[in-house]
Design an enzyme around this catalytic site. Structure first.
Site, mmCIF file in Angstrom:
data_model
loop_
_atom_site.group_PDB
_atom_site.id
_atom_site.type_symbol
_atom_site.label_atom_id
_atom_site.label_comp_id
_atom_site.label_asym_id
_atom_site.label_seq_id
_atom_site.Cartn_x
_atom_site.Cartn_y
_atom_site.Cartn_z
ATOM 1 N N LYS A 76 -19.523 17.153 -5.311
ATOM 2 C CA LYS A 76 -18.564 17.679 -4.346
ATOM 3 C C LYS A 76 -19.339 18.298 -3.182
ATOM 4 O O LYS A 76 -20.383 18.925 -3.392
ATOM 5 C CB LYS A 76 -17.702 18.728 -5.050
ATOM 6 C CG LYS A 76 -16.501 19.251 -4.292
ATOM 7 C CD LYS A 76 -15.726 20.226 -5.194
ATOM 8 C CE LYS A 76 -14.479 20.792 -4.540
ATOM 9 N NZ LYS A 76 -13.745 21.695 -5.471
ATOM 10 N N SER A 151 -8.898 20.574 -5.581
ATOM 11 C CA SER A 151 -9.619 20.296 -4.363
ATOM 12 C C SER A 151 -10.761 19.288 -4.535
ATOM 13 O O SER A 151 -11.246 18.748 -3.559
ATOM 14 C CB SER A 151 -10.208 21.597 -3.820
ATOM 15 O OG SER A 151 -11.154 22.127 -4.728
ATOM 16 N N SER A 175 -9.150 22.976 -9.825
ATOM 17 C CA SER A 175 -9.653 21.969 -8.895
ATOM 18 C C SER A 175 -10.484 20.854 -9.519
ATOM 19 O O SER A 175 -10.844 19.893 -8.827
ATOM 20 C CB SER A 175 -10.468 22.639 -7.788
ATOM 21 O OG SER A 175 -9.612 23.199 -6.830
#
Lengths: 475, 479
Positions: A76, A151, A175
């Site tokens: 990420k 996310s 997330s």
């Protein structure tokens, strides 16, 4: 069928395939589908080929490059990578290249993994759909008109699309688990403190935790083996040795005591297909020899309220440093205060601004006790209620998300509706407990549904075992 | 006009003498090239995390022993949030509701000053304004040096137990001695490693309520601390006499005109939105840690003074010697208690003067044992005090040995009784009038005449005669 990380590592270490070959295949898959999925903020093709060649070189030299030898991984884009832009999905970090690698990135490299890209995310990990990225949304590989969740949507989508067998995400209120569920992959949020946060750009420090996405439970365990190590650079990282997760993986549910969390399974907005999936999962475990009943975690219903005070409060402080003085975006002004304000106005998106304001308000003199203080008390209650449930249960079951993947744009104008997609994941985050999502069939429109397995602190082994029992039943 | 009593509380900020910064391993040193002692942590780069310097905690535990502080089982760090360009994270890691030390005390000249708390926090960077005379409003641009960012600081907050400027100075002097003795800080006020802010109020003598307090900042020496407090007491007393009300505010001390003036403050008070620092775990010193610190605590100034006094050093000299950190030097130079006072005299006189003038380590310039030897040479009558001063000048900063200097240069006193008897006899013969007066005189007259005879004898021997022996010979003949 996508290749698993463990298969790839075994092949590469046994010289049945070269790491370079593996990486080239994955880069080709990325080339073919990234245009429509948009999982990445950066694909590191050249660096990946170089790393793969180095892995092959070390094998040729008779060295062992590590348990993840030649395995393509993506991380990420809120984890620092030395010399490689780390954007957090925000304009405010424009041009910034970290001078150091996050601990998890170091660990992956040491394990022989090959970093192939930085994945898209909601700006500063604030969101549940990856639509809050300054670089545009990511599509769900199962239906490109739908969100991948967030996310860590880019990481979930990357694994679902076969861009890499392993990905890292960060989970503050769901997330990792929520996008894993929506994309039909495995996603693990470990116990708070199991994985070092050093180099993870902070959203809410007391909640943030890094964890893996994978297509199988065993692969997720392998990723944990690589990244879950003590780290003196993170004061909140647990200093004790961790179990070897792949080795400890067992099959079968025999003897497990499993509770279905009533408050989360019956929560408003949980679709029937999702609730059914939890019930079916319970039956599968029961058939495997587990003892299953329903259990109450009463304070869990206050999770969202507490979370949306604590997380923004910490974020308002963590994000203060993006002021245009030292790095990233700067919009000039006649004095330093104006420069700060203009930079932040231009650099942050709406959701980030909303949460900074919420958090600033919650911490303000005169409001602190009523908001932040009370939210911390709710947190204590949630921990107490979970502890009670775990006195009689090894693991708990709940939905991961109330619904299957929703459409792009469906919730962007209604922040509260978006926040409610975290209702089932937030309680474990507040408690600091491990929880994971494992794919368990499909729901509406033939879209993936995830079942959430919750466990007490540091009980990752039994959590993974439960998830594997579910995984075997649907394979 | 009423009689007023001042009520004073002091806040000391000291830099800790650790090798590294409070939350990272960058060197804690003064004077390096700008932005060279920095890393992702003290620059507050995204993703970096603080790790508490264990040495800073150890120093705090030492202070706990020295000043009888309570050490809570758990203290926590908090974030103090405000925007400032030289603050890398735009928040400062400090301690707020739960400091590492609370409720200590310090004896100052027989009075006890309570100390409310002491806490750890990080320093900020330093901003330099370029152009426009170095002032922020006229500057063309500003540069920030983050070398100081993350340097460990301790804030020590006294209770309002101080009643005069003089006592305030005595408190700071004594506390500074303690901080230096336990190695917590260099406490150089002039170099900025120690800063003192004063909270001053006045009330009618005997009143139970406190008056409105005013905080004074910007004193850069002990002297200006005293002056600023005195000025503030006068200012507030005059206001009360004139029937005016004191406003609670922060005032700046102006060294040049010797006054304080109000600082322009923004509308409304600052809200720092303190909350517990989630990146650090609570500080929880163990009993073992505390015991280890207790066992290794150096001698404190008050203890050093008592020890010196017990050895025979006069109180005032002991104070000077301890303040100058020359206790060990003094005791090392002392061979027998008979000469302790002489040694102390040398140390607070010649030695301290040289140390101050040369900023030198006395042990390197003149090993204590050699000073002891010099004192002995006087005590045993080998040389006079005046000769000793000459010898001191020759051995300081050289590798020369006092006894050898005396021998090589023939400086030894004439202590040969036969030789001196002849000198005295000659003087008596040559001065019959004075001799008769001595014989007939009372103690007072003899005292005066003794000076005359000894002076003559010294003149005759080139100053080398042993004075004690001369007195004895004179008494033998004329007494």
């Amino acid at each position: 069928m996508t290749q698993t990380a463990l298969d790839i590592a075994a092949d590469v270490r046994a010289r049945r395939r070269s790491a370079r070959e593996v990486v080239d295949e994955h880069l080709a898959t990325i080339e073919a589908r990234e245009g429509e999925v948009h999982a990445f903020n950066a694909v590191l093709a050249e660096e990946a080929r170089r790393t793969a060649d180095a892995v092959d070189g070390s094998i040729a030299a008779g060295d062992d490059p590590g348990p993840l030898a030649g395995v393509p991984v993506v991380v990420k884009d809120n984890m620092c990578t030395r010399g490689i832009p780390t954007t957090c999905g925000s304009r405010i970090l424009e041009g910034w290249r970290p001078p150091y690698d996050a601990t998890v990135v170091e660990r992956l490299r040491e394990a022989g993994a090959v970093l192939v890209g930085k994945t898209n995310l909601d700006e500063f990990a604030m969101g549940s759909s990856t639509e809050n990225s300054a670089f545009g949304p990511t599509g769900n590989p199962h239906d490109l008109a739908r969100v991948p969740g967030g996310s860590s949507g880019g990481s979930a989508a990357a694994v679902a699309a076969g861009f890499a067998p392993l990905a890292l995400g960060s989970d503050t209120g769901g997330s990792i688990r929520q996008p894993a569920a929506l994309c039909g992959v495995v996603g693990v949020k470990p116990t708070y403190g199991l994985v070092s946060r050093y180099g993870l750009v902070a959203f809410a420090s007391s909640l943030d935790q890094i964890g893996p996405f994978a297509s199988t439970v065993a692969d997720a365990a392998a990723a944990l083996d690589a990244i879950a190590v003590p780290d003196p650079r993170d004061s909140t990282c647990i200093p004790d040795a961790r179990p070897a997760y792949v080795e400890a993986l067992q099959t079968g549910a025999d003897g497990l005591r499993v509770g279905i969390v009533e408050e989360l399974t019956e929560a408003d907005g949980v679709e029937p297909e999702v609730r059914n999936a939890v019930e079916r999962a319970a039956s599968v475990l029961e058939a495997g020899g587990a003892h299953v009943d329903r259990v109450s975690v009463p304070s869990a219903v206050y999770g969202i309220s507490a979370y949306y005070l604590i997380a923004p409060a910490e974020a308002s402080s963590n994000l203060a440093r993006y002021d245009g003085v030292r790095y990233g975006l700067r919009v000039e002004g006649e004095d330093v205060g104006t420069m700060n304000a203009r930079t932040r106005a231009a650099g942050f998106g709406d959701e980030v601004k909303r949460r900074i304001m919420l958090g600033t308000y919650a911490l303000s003199a005169g409001y602190f006790d009523a908001y932040y203080g009370k939210a911390q008390k709710v947190r204590t209650l949630i921990i107490r209620d979970f502890a009670r449930a775990y006195e009689t249960h090894n693991v708990l079951l709940a939905p991961t998300t109330p619904t299957v993947a929703f459409k792009l744009g469906e919730k962007t104008s209604d922040p509260l509706a978006m926040y409610l997609s975290d209702v089932c994941t937030v309680p474990s985050s507040l408690a600091g407990h491990p929880a994971m999502s494992v794919p368990f069939g499909t729901g509406a429109d033939n879209l993936p549904v995830g079942v959430q397995v919750l466990a007490p602190p540091l009980a990752e082994v039994i959590m993974l075992r439960t998830a594997q029992a579910l995984e075997e039943s649907v394979r | 006009m009423s009689v007023y009593e001042a009520v004073i509380g002091l806040e000391l900020h000291v830099e800790l003498a650790t090798a590294t910064k409070l939350f990272c391993s960058c060197p804690n040193e003064f004077g390096a090239e700008p932005n060279t002692n920095v890393c992702p942590v003290c620059l507050g780069l995204p993703g970096s995390l603080p790790v508490l310097n264990a040495r800073a905690v150890e120093l705090a535990l030492r202070l706990a022993e020295a000043l009888d502080f309570d050490v809570p089982d758990r203290s926590i760090f908090a974030r103090k949030n405000y925007f400032y360009p030289d603050m890398p994270k735009d928040f400062q890691i400090s301690q707020y509701e739960s400091p590492i030390l609370s409720d200590g005390r310090l004896e100052v000249d027989g009075a006890t000053v309570g100390i409310e708390r002491a806490h750890l926090e990080e320093d900020t960077g330093k901003t330099v304004h370029m152009g426009g005379g170095g002032r922020i409003h006229d500057a063309e641009h500003s540069l920030v040096d983050y070398n100081r960012a993350g340097v460990p600081l301790m804030e020590i907050v006294s209770r309002p137990d101080i009643r005069s400027a003089e006592q305030a100075r005595a408190y700071v002097t004594e506390l500074r001695g303690v901080l230096k003795a336990i190695g917590l800080s260099d406490v150089k006020m002039e170099e900025g490693s120690m800063r003192v802010d004063a909270n001053v109020s006045v009330r009618e003598a005997g009143a139970a309520e406190f008056g409105t307090k005013v905080e004074i900042k910007n004193m850069n020496s002990l002297r200006s601390l005293g002056r600023a407090i005195e000025h503030e007491i006068e200012r507030q007393s005059a206001m009360l006499d004139a029937g005016e009300r004191i406003i609670q505010e922060t005032r700046h001390w102006n060294e040049d005109d010797g006054t304080t003036h109000g600082m322009r403050t923004k509308e409304g008070s600052s809200d720092y939105r303190y909350f517990p620092e989630p990146d650090l775990t609570p500080v929880a010193p163990t009993d073992e840690q505390r015991a280890a610190v207790r066992g290794a605590l150096p001698e404190l100034p008050a203890q050093q003074r008592s020890r010196l006094v017990a050895l025979g050093v006069p109180e005032a000299a002991a104070r000077t010697i301890v303040e100058a950190e020359l206790t060990t030097y003094t005791t090392s130079a002392t061979v027998s208690t008979a000469t302790t006072a002489d040694v102390a005299n040398w140390v607070q006189g010649e030695v301290l003067a040289r140390v101050n003038a040369e900023d030198a380590d006395p042990e390197e310039k003149l090993p204590a044992a050699r000073l002891g030897e010099l004192v002995d040479l006087v005590a045993e009558g080998t040389i006079s005090r005046a000769q000793a001063k000459e010898v001191f000048d020759q051995v300081w900063g050289t590798s020369k040995v006092p006894r050898e200097v005396v021998k090589d240069q023939g400086l030894a006193q004439v202590s040969d009784e036969g030789e001196l008897a002849k000198v005295i006899d000659d003087i008596i013969t040559a001065n019959p009038k004075e001799s008769d007066a001595y014989r007939a005189g009372d103690d007072k007259a003899r005292g005066k005449l003794q000076g005359f005879f000894i002076g003559q004898a010294m003149k005759a021997t080139g100053g080398k005669a042993n004075g004690q022996l001369l007195k004895k010979l004179l008494d033998d003949r004329l007494g």
